[in-house]
Enzyme design. Structure first.
Site, PDB file in Angstrom:
ATOM      1  N   ASP A 163      -7.835  -0.670   0.445  1.00 45.69           N
ATOM      2  CA  ASP A 163      -7.716   0.037  -0.830  1.00 45.69           C
ATOM      3  C   ASP A 163      -7.369  -0.919  -1.969  1.00 45.69           C
ATOM      4  OD1 ASP A 163      -5.263  -0.323   0.512  1.00 45.69           O
ATOM      5  OD2 ASP A 163      -4.287   1.246  -0.626  1.00 45.69           O
ATOM      6  N   HIS A 164      -7.470  -2.212  -1.700  1.00 46.04           N
ATOM      7  CA  HIS A 164      -7.023  -3.234  -2.646  1.00 46.04           C
ATOM      8  C   HIS A 164      -7.911  -3.340  -3.890  1.00 46.04           C
ATOM      9  CE1 HIS A 164      -5.446  -4.134   1.311  1.00 46.04           C
ATOM     10  NE2 HIS A 164      -4.540  -4.902   0.772  1.00 46.04           N
ATOM     11  N   TYR A 202       6.895   2.867  -2.081  1.00 42.79           N
ATOM     12  CA  TYR A 202       7.065   1.554  -2.708  1.00 42.79           C
ATOM     13  C   TYR A 202       8.111   1.606  -3.823  1.00 42.79           C
ATOM     14  CZ  TYR A 202       2.661   0.092  -0.462  1.00 42.79           C
ATOM     15  OH  TYR A 202       1.666  -0.228   0.437  1.00 42.79           O
ATOM     16  N   LYS A 204       4.619   3.893   4.928  1.00 43.25           N
ATOM     17  CA  LYS A 204       4.190   2.500   4.837  1.00 43.25           C
ATOM     18  C   LYS A 204       5.169   1.813   3.899  1.00 43.25           C
ATOM     19  CE  LYS A 204      -0.190   0.112   3.625  1.00 43.25           C
ATOM     20  NZ  LYS A 204      -0.204  -0.253   2.204  1.00 43.25           N
ATOM     21  N   LYS A 231       7.731  -1.955   3.108  1.00 41.78           N
ATOM     22  CA  LYS A 231       7.848  -3.396   3.306  1.00 41.78           C
ATOM     23  C   LYS A 231       8.870  -3.720   4.393  1.00 41.78           C
ATOM     24  CE  LYS A 231       6.351  -5.409  -1.078  1.00 41.78           C
ATOM     25  NZ  LYS A 231       6.708  -6.370  -2.143  1.00 41.78           N
TER      26      LYS A 231
END
Length: 255
Positions: free
Chosen positions: A22-23, A148, A179, A181
């Site tokens: 999806d970058h 995030y 998801k 880090k």
């Protein structure tokens, strides 16, 4: 009543590797070289047998994912933003651009959505995610939250306490997986997994690592901490030999 596809049903003995692509939406096509700019090549890698899912936006799925040819499960990212809004003091917001019904039509078994924890706009994303979660679960899909920490209130997006909060918020919002880090050490990440409860934790693959051995080492650590696996993109399709890297990760994660 829809047949519910659980996240566990696409994992292997409770673990998984998701190939993220999806970058292009989030960072722009400069992320891609002459090979990875071709989504067909990415789908071939995703279908290699090493991955338990492939993640992309709806346009990539519509044009390049064939549910008859590509047996790898599809996860559609339902929101996204460009990288151009980075004015000082402006906190990020990412809004929905694909419906749950469209994701189903494209062959998705799950959907993903980013919430920027700590952003001044976080409540907009929390409300939108909550509606998506309710609809997706009623229609039989699993739901992943990209949790995030971002915005001027966030000093460090790898601070263990912040990552704990992000993972736990996924549980509070009824996400099947989050998801997030890696905090950088096993002990603090055990706490991240603990507070996520029954919500599965996938670790962000992040930027391309100069030394691929660092990726293998951190993968072993996140498994020791209790995460179920990786959602990895650039460290696969920017690698000189993507399948070799995928094979090594699979040997660590599925052993």
């Amino acid at each position: 009543m829809a047949t519910f596809i659980t996240l566990d049903s696409i994992l292997r003995d409770g673990r998984g590797i998701l190939l993220a692509y999806d970058h292009g939406f989030e960072h722009g096509p400069q992320e891609f070289d002459e090979r990875s700019v071709d989504p067909s090549w990415i789908m071939d890698i995703a279908s290699s047998g090493y991955f338990t899912g492939v993640i992309c936006q709806k346009g990539i799925a519509s044009h390049y994912y064939d549910k008859e040819k590509h047996k790898v499960p599809l996860i559609i990212k339902l929101n996204g933003k460009t990288p151009f809004h980075k004015d000082p003091g402006e906190d990020p917001v990412s809004r929905q651009n694909c419906s749950v019904d469209e994701a189903i039509e494209l062959g998705a078994v799950g959907v993903g959505y980013t919430i920027y924890i700590g952003s001044e706009k976080e409540q907009e994303m929390i409300q939108e995610f909550s509606k998506i979660e309710e609809e997706a679960h009623k229609k039989g899909l699993f739901v992943m939250g990209w949790m995030y920490p971002r915005g001027h209130h966030i000093v460090s997006d790898t601070d263990p306490k912040i990552i704990e909060y992000a993972a736990h918020l996924g549980l509070e919002l009824n996400a099947d997986a989050v998801k997030v880090k890696y905090t950088g050490n096993v002990e603090s990440y055990k706490r991240v997994v603990q507070v996520a409860g029954k919500t599965k934790v996938f670790v962000v693959g992040g930027e391309k690592m100069d030394n691929i051995e660092d990726l293998y080492k951190s993968t072993q650590e996140i498994l020791e901490a209790g995460a179920v696996g990786l959602a990895v993109g650039r460290n696969i399709w920017q690698a000189d030999n993507p399948l070799k890297v995928a094979e090594k990760l699979a040997s660590i994660i599925y052993k």
